[in-house]
Structure formats: C-alpha cells, structure tokens
Design a protein around this motif. Structure first.
Motif, short mmCIF file in Angstrom:
data_model
loop_
_atom_site.label_atom_id
_atom_site.label_comp_id
_atom_site.label_asym_id
_atom_site.label_seq_id
_atom_site.Cartn_x
_atom_site.Cartn_y
_atom_site.Cartn_z
N PRO A 71 0.82 -1.19 0.00
CA PRO A 71 0.00 0.00 0.00
C PRO A 71 0.85 1.25 0.00
O PRO A 71 1.96 1.25 0.53
N ALA A 108 -3.40 -0.95 4.74
CA ALA A 108 -4.37 -0.34 3.84
C ALA A 108 -5.31 0.55 4.58
O ALA A 108 -5.69 1.61 4.10
N GLU A 139 -0.95 -6.72 4.87
CA GLU A 139 -1.18 -5.47 4.18
C GLU A 139 -2.44 -4.77 4.60
O GLU A 139 -2.63 -3.61 4.35
N MET A 176 -5.97 0.97 -3.11
CA MET A 176 -5.80 0.19 -1.87
C MET A 176 -7.11 -0.44 -1.42
O MET A 176 -7.16 -1.56 -0.90
N ASP A 227 -4.94 6.36 -5.29
CA ASP A 227 -4.28 5.38 -4.38
C ASP A 227 -5.26 4.77 -3.41
O ASP A 227 -5.22 3.57 -3.11
#
Ligand code: FES
Length: 358
Positions: A32, A55, A51, A76, A72
């Motif tokens: 991320p 995130a 992750e 994510m 982004d």
C-alpha cells in the motif's frame, strides 16, 4: 510515499489475483501506498494479511504530511477488497481498528496467518478428501475388501429354508378356517354340571332300580297265581301192617301222630275184632290220650273218658268215638280208609267195613 507509483486498475486486479492464488509474488505489488504504516507493511511480510492494517492506515495522514491520492485510496481499497475475498486472508477485526502500534500487530499476524493462508490456498477438493480419509477409521474401502460374514447357525438354516419353501404352498392353498374354540368353562360351572349329571344319574338309577324291583314282585305274584298254595295232606287210605302185628287187647298208638288213628285188637260182644278209632274227642275236638294203666282214653281238654272200645263214660263228650273203615288189602295187610267213618249211636259199628275179625 509521495513517490509511490500509482497502480492502474489492471495492476490492481493482477495483484489481487496473485494474492488469491497464494503466490507470494503478489505481495510486493500490493504494498500500500501510505505513510509509516506502509513501511511497516513492507518490513513485515509478503502476505496480503499483513497489508490490511496498512491499507486501513493508508488514508490517515502520514508523519510526513503527504496524503495519498484518491486513486491510491481506491487502489488500496480494491486491493483490500480483493484480499478480503480470499478466505484465508481476511483479517477482519484487526483491519478497521489500527492500534497505536501498528508495527507490532502486523508482526504477530505475520507469524500466524501466512501458514493458514497457504493452507487455505492448498486445500482443494482432492486434498480435503485425502485428509478426511487419512483421519477416518481405517476400514474396507470396497465390498471386496470386507471380511466374510460369519456363517449363520446350521440349525436355523433348514428351518428358515423349510419355512421359505412352505410359504409359497401355504399361500397357494388357502387352509380352512379353524373352528372357533369352545368357550372355556369355569370351574364352578363344571362342578355344577358334574353335580347335576351325578344327581340325574343317581335319580335315573334309583328309578330304574325301583322299576326292576316292582317288575320282579309282579312276576312273583303272577307265578303265585299260577301255582296256588296246596296243603299236602296224608292220603286217606294207608296200610298199617299185618293182623299179627296187633295182639289181642292191645291199643297201637304209633299211628296217632301221622294218621290220627288208634288200631285196637279187642273183644267186642264176644268177637275178637281189629278196628280203627278216630282220635278226635266228640266234645270239642281235642285229642284224648290212651292211658294203658287205666285202660281208657282220657281227653285232656275237659276230662271226657272213653273205654277201649270207644264208648264214652265220663266227661262232657256226648257220644262214643267214631271208627274208620278198615279192611285186609290184597297183600294181606290191614288198610285203613279215613274217607269213611262209622258212628256207634247210628248203629254203624255193626257194618263189616268198620272192623276186621281176627
Ligand atoms: Fe274232649 Fe272236651 S274236648 S272233653
């Protein structure tokens, strides 16, 4: 973070597919973009589980103040969604609440969850069945592998076979319906019936016995009617012996009891005669006694007295004794006939049948 490359939609999808396939190669691509949390994610592990917190933490302002772009954030989010679709890669509770120390929690998750994720990826249908068969109780897989069943007792088989053999015949030929059993009589009823039978039998036996006795008596009376009572009297004519058996002046008394007669050999009016005197008193019918010492007949009833020739001389007797007829028979013996009598008062003693001369 600022210089993190923006992921296209195709890259995001590729990364998600790579994660779903369990590959570790996708892990670096899913990194991320975001602040200090991204660093922690990079250092933690290459699994998508690690992750998630990153995130979530991505939208938060980093320490450097740079904020991720909308693209982004979208990437994510899509990555997180793809990770959440995988069953083994869903850190549900830990993602929404990032702790104050995000670096520690992902580390702990790193240690536990990658194995589970790998196992989840590797568990296809074949592996699951294999694991189940391995854990199950070992036994025959097919009917051929099963051990033979123990033989049933021999005694039962013939009976069962006979039963099976008899069943079709019984089904074909309908047996007649058995008669209904008679109602069982109670003991009291049987006792009462037995008593009645015995009583009735006794009464019948008594009746038949009485009838038999009556019939027997009737038969006896009938026989008595056909055979009347007849007195057996001595014959009126009988022989007393030869004249020599009666000496002169002698009174023979031996025929009194049997024939009721005295046989006397006496002198009557100068003639020696044998005559038979009747032993009946002319008074009332008593039997006088011969008194040899007194040479007379003496009646015991009223004292009448008779001489040897039978003429009465004392007592109530009204007349002399009677004589029976006497004669010499063919064999020379004296025969007395009681059917004919002779009385002195009637002058019958003079008749020849009333005496025998010696
Ligand atoms: Fe012989 Fe009277 S009966 S005396």
């Amino acid at each position: 973070m600022a210089e993190r490359k923006k992921m296209s939609v195709s890259e995001i999808l590729a990364a998600a597919r790579a994660q779903a396939g369990g590959g570790e190669a996708a892990a670096p691509a899913v990194e991320p973009a975001g602040g200090g949390a991204a660093d922690a994610v990079d250092s933690a592990a290459d699994t998508p589980v690690v992750e998630k917190p990153a995130a979530k933490a991505a939208p938060k302002p980093t320490a450097g103040g740079a904020r991720p772009s909308v693209a982004d954030i979208m990437a994510m989010a899509r990555a997180n969604k793809a990770a959440a679709d995988a069953p083994a890669q869903s850190p549900t509770k830990s993602a929404p609440k990032p702790t104050a120390k995000p670096a520690e929690k992902p580390a702990a998750a790193k240690a536990a969850k990658p194995v589970a994720a790998k196992a989840a990826v590797a568990r296809d249908t074949a592996s699951i069945l294999a694991a189940a068969r391995a854990g199950a109780k070992p036994g025959p897989v097919s009917k051929a592998d099963a051990p033979p069943r123990p033989a049933k007792p021999a005694a039962v088989k013939p009976a069962v076979a006979a039963d099976h053999a008899a069943k079709p015949a019984a089904a074909k030929a309908v047996p007649p319906r058995p008669a209904k059993p008679a109602a069982k009589k109670s003991d009291s009823e049987e006792d009462r019936r037995g008593f009645l039978e015995i009583a009735l039998g006794s009464f019948m036996a008594l009746g038949f016995t009485a009838l038999s006795v009556t019939g027997g008596l009737f038969s006896l009376g009938l026989a008595r009617f056909f055979f009347p009572n007849v007195l057996a009297e001595p014959p009126s004519r009988f022989k007393v012996g030869f004249k020599e058996g009666f000496p002169a002046g002698k009174v023979e008394t031996k025929f009194v009891a049997q024939y009721g007669v005295w046989v006397v050999n006496s002198d009557v009016a100068g003639e020696q005669q044998i005559y038979a005197l009747k032993t009946v008193c002319t008074h009332l019918g008593c039997t006088p006694n011969w008194l040899e010492a007194e040479q007379k007949f003496k009646c015991p009833c009223h004292g009448s007295g008779f001489y040897k020739d039978g003429v009465n001389f004392e007592g109530p007797a009204p007349r002399p004794l009677e004589r029976y007829a006497i004669r010499i028979s063919d064999d020379g013996q004296l025969e007395v006939d009681k059917s004919k009598t002779f009385q002195e008062e009637l002058g019958q003693w003079a008749e020849s049948e009333s005496y025998v001369t010696v």
